[in-house]
Motif scaffolding. Structure first.
Motif, PDB file in Angstrom:
ATOM      1  N   ASP A 203      -5.065 -70.578   6.691  1.00  0.00           N
ATOM      2  CA  ASP A 203      -4.430 -69.681   7.576  1.00  0.00           C
ATOM      3  C   ASP A 203      -3.127 -70.292   6.029  1.00  0.00           C
ATOM      4  O   ASP A 203      -2.245 -69.117   6.205  1.00  0.00           O
ATOM      5  CB  ASP A 203      -3.960 -69.818   8.419  1.00  0.00           C
ATOM      6  CG  ASP A 203      -5.239 -69.757   9.737  1.00  0.00           C
ATOM      7  OD1 ASP A 203      -5.491 -69.431   9.892  1.00  0.00           O
ATOM      8  OD2 ASP A 203      -4.787 -70.916  10.676  1.00  0.00           O
ATOM      9  N   THR A 219     -12.223 -67.779   6.812  1.00  0.00           N
ATOM     10  CA  THR A 219     -12.194 -68.213   8.066  1.00  0.00           C
ATOM     11  C   THR A 219     -11.573 -67.191   9.011  1.00  0.00           C
ATOM     12  O   THR A 219     -11.032 -67.431  10.154  1.00  0.00           O
ATOM     13  CB  THR A 219     -10.726 -69.224   8.842  1.00  0.00           C
ATOM     14  OG1 THR A 219      -9.846 -68.335   7.022  1.00  0.00           O
ATOM     15  CG2 THR A 219     -11.314 -70.858   7.489  1.00  0.00           C
ATOM     16  N   GLY A 220     -11.533 -65.985   8.295  1.00  0.00           N
ATOM     17  CA  GLY A 220     -11.000 -64.758   8.658  1.00  0.00           C
ATOM     18  C   GLY A 220     -11.366 -63.820   7.830  1.00  0.00           C
ATOM     19  O   GLY A 220     -11.220 -63.569   6.641  1.00  0.00           O
ATOM     20  N   ARG A 236      -9.361 -53.267  11.005  1.00  0.00           N
ATOM     21  CA  ARG A 236      -9.981 -54.264  11.632  1.00  0.00           C
ATOM     22  C   ARG A 236     -10.000 -55.778  10.868  1.00  0.00           C
ATOM     23  O   ARG A 236     -10.029 -55.701  10.246  1.00  0.00           O
ATOM     24  CB  ARG A 236     -11.713 -53.458  11.048  1.00  0.00           C
ATOM     25  CG  ARG A 236     -13.241 -54.363  11.830  1.00  0.00           C
ATOM     26  CD  ARG A 236     -14.016 -53.760  11.303  1.00  0.00           C
ATOM     27  NE  ARG A 236     -14.794 -54.139  12.062  1.00  0.00           N
ATOM     28  CZ  ARG A 236     -15.930 -55.279  11.646  1.00  0.00           C
ATOM     29  NH1 ARG A 236     -15.228 -56.078  10.083  1.00  0.00           N
ATOM     30  NH2 ARG A 236     -17.061 -55.992  12.122  1.00  0.00           N
ATOM     31  N   LYS A 237      -9.989 -56.318  12.471  1.00  0.00           N
ATOM     32  CA  LYS A 237     -10.225 -58.104  12.447  1.00  0.00           C
ATOM     33  C   LYS A 237     -11.234 -58.522  13.152  1.00  0.00           C
ATOM     34  O   LYS A 237     -10.501 -58.558  14.520  1.00  0.00           O
ATOM     35  CB  LYS A 237      -8.733 -58.051  12.367  1.00  0.00           C
ATOM     36  CG  LYS A 237      -8.136 -59.593  12.042  1.00  0.00           C
ATOM     37  CD  LYS A 237      -6.798 -59.918  12.247  1.00  0.00           C
ATOM     38  CE  LYS A 237      -7.251 -61.899  11.746  1.00  0.00           C
ATOM     39  NZ  LYS A 237      -8.240 -62.732  11.732  1.00  0.00           N
ATOM     40  N   PRO A 238     -12.643 -58.566  13.038  1.00  0.00           N
ATOM     41  CA  PRO A 238     -12.990 -59.466  13.679  1.00  0.00           C
ATOM     42  C   PRO A 238     -13.095 -60.371  14.361  1.00  0.00           C
ATOM     43  O   PRO A 238     -13.907 -61.256  13.242  1.00  0.00           O
ATOM     44  CB  PRO A 238     -14.288 -58.833  12.914  1.00  0.00           C
ATOM     45  CG  PRO A 238     -13.918 -59.147  11.438  1.00  0.00           C
ATOM     46  CD  PRO A 238     -12.735 -58.339  11.423  1.00  0.00           C
ATOM     47  N   GLY A 239     -12.197 -61.345  14.938  1.00  0.00           N
ATOM     48  CA  GLY A 239     -11.952 -62.570  15.192  1.00  0.00           C
ATOM     49  C   GLY A 239     -11.429 -63.799  14.045  1.00  0.00           C
ATOM     50  O   GLY A 239     -10.842 -62.945  12.843  1.00  0.00           O
ATOM     51  N   GLY A 240     -11.388 -64.838  13.731  1.00  0.00           N
ATOM     52  CA  GLY A 240     -11.043 -65.522  12.975  1.00  0.00           C
ATOM     53  C   GLY A 240      -9.788 -66.372  12.859  1.00  0.00           C
ATOM     54  O   GLY A 240      -9.172 -65.733  13.950  1.00  0.00           O
ATOM     55  N   SER A 241      -8.899 -66.685  11.525  1.00  0.00           N
ATOM     56  CA  SER A 241      -7.942 -66.479  11.559  1.00  0.00           C
ATOM     57  C   SER A 241      -7.204 -65.970  11.882  1.00  0.00           C
ATOM     58  O   SER A 241      -7.267 -64.591  11.355  1.00  0.00           O
ATOM     59  CB  SER A 241      -7.619 -67.380  10.484  1.00  0.00           C
ATOM     60  OG  SER A 241      -8.702 -68.485  10.161  1.00  0.00           O
ATOM     61  N   SER A 242      -5.894 -65.928  12.708  1.00  0.00           N
ATOM     62  CA  SER A 242      -4.757 -65.364  12.742  1.00  0.00           C
ATOM     63  C   SER A 242      -3.966 -64.819  11.692  1.00  0.00           C
ATOM     64  O   SER A 242      -4.380 -65.615  10.983  1.00  0.00           O
ATOM     65  CB  SER A 242      -4.117 -65.892  14.077  1.00  0.00           C
ATOM     66  OG  SER A 242      -3.770 -66.777  13.929  1.00  0.00           O
TER      67      SER A 242
END
Length: 276
Positions: A203, A219-220, A236-242
């Motif tokens: 993050d 982590t993302g 596109r953000k396939p999960g992981g850290s915000s």
């Protein structure tokens, strides 16, 4: 000692570089690998391009065929993308039906085509309700080393700009298509989307153009697609850290500047081919 530490604790090894705002390969966090583009290398295709992003290599070949227009859109044609990840490009892939990563990449490319409106599908219609072009866009990864999506989008756009279609008319007497191979025209490419991918660590650190190793440690992940006007086409953000709104805006700003870099390279390569 360093090699052993990297093997035992790869993430901790990587973090030591991140704290110095650099990476093991010598790049800083916002630096892309060398990008090279070649077009027209597949003589049997109607358009083609090969893109290298560091070691990641993708080739795109486009074949145009006749088809009937969609019943609900008789004045349109089709663009059908397909991403192929074979054992040739990496040992992580197996022979057989497309795996999940290949399917996700194919859907991503299809989404980019739709949201960016690279070309108007009406331009692929030869005669409304009777005959249209379908463009089969085959994207084959020859060497997988991370950041597949950026390489695929770039190869697709370059190949589309390389496409030349013959003149086609429908004979009023026979109703058959008459093709004039000596008269070919380029596609009307309206938009040229560029994909920019990022990897997130803890993050805190955000790097561009991640390698395969960096993707596995991150982590993302985040991919931002922009068009010629600096507008967002796809995120596109396939999960992981915000990501905070501030960091997301930083990524978008970097994507806009990256678009200018890739567009300039594309124009330079295509101009050199045209003048040969």
């Amino acid at each position: 000692m360093a090699a052993g530490y990297k093997t035992v604790e790869p993430l901790e090894y990587y973090r030591k570089f991140l704290k110095q705002n650099c990476r093991p390969d010598g790049r800083d966090l916002s630096e892309f690998r060398t990008t090279t583009i070649n077009v027209g290398s597949i003589t049997t295709a109607d358009g083609s391009a090969l893109v290298k992003l560091g070691n990641c290599t993708v080739i795109c070949g486009i074949k145009a065929e006749f088809t009937s227009p969609p019943t609900d859109a008789p004045n349109k044609g089709y663009i059908v993308p397909n991403v192929d990840l074979t054992p040739l490009c990496s040992s992580r892939f197996r022979s057989g039906p497309p795996g999940e990563e290949a399917q996700v990449a194919s859907q991503f490319i299809a989404d980019v085509i739709e949201t960016s409106q690279i070309i108007q599908k009406e331009d692929l219609c030869i005669q409304s309700g009777k005959l249209s072009w379908v463009l089969y866009c085959d994207l084959i990864c020859l060497d997988y080393d991370g950041n597949l999506l950026d390489a695929c989008v770039c190869a697709l756009v370059a190949a589309l700009r390389n496409v030349r279609l013959p003149s086609v008319k429908i004979s009023e007497e026979t109703g058959l298509a008459q093709v004039t191979l000596s008269s070919k025209s380029p596609l009307n490419v309206l938009k040229q989307p560029v994909s920019t991918s990022f990897a997130v660590f803890d993050d805190t650190y955000i790097i561009v153009d991640p390698t395969g190793e960096e993707e596995s440690l991150a982590t993302g992940l985040l991919t931002v697609v922009t068009d010629d006007d600096g507008k967002l086409c796809t995120i596109r953000k396939p999960g992981g850290s915000s990501l905070s709104a501030e960091k997301l805006q930083e990524c978008i700003s970097r994507a806009v500047s990256r678009h200018k870099e890739v567009r300039a390279l594309l124009d330079e390569v295509l101009l050199s081919v045209k003048t040969q």
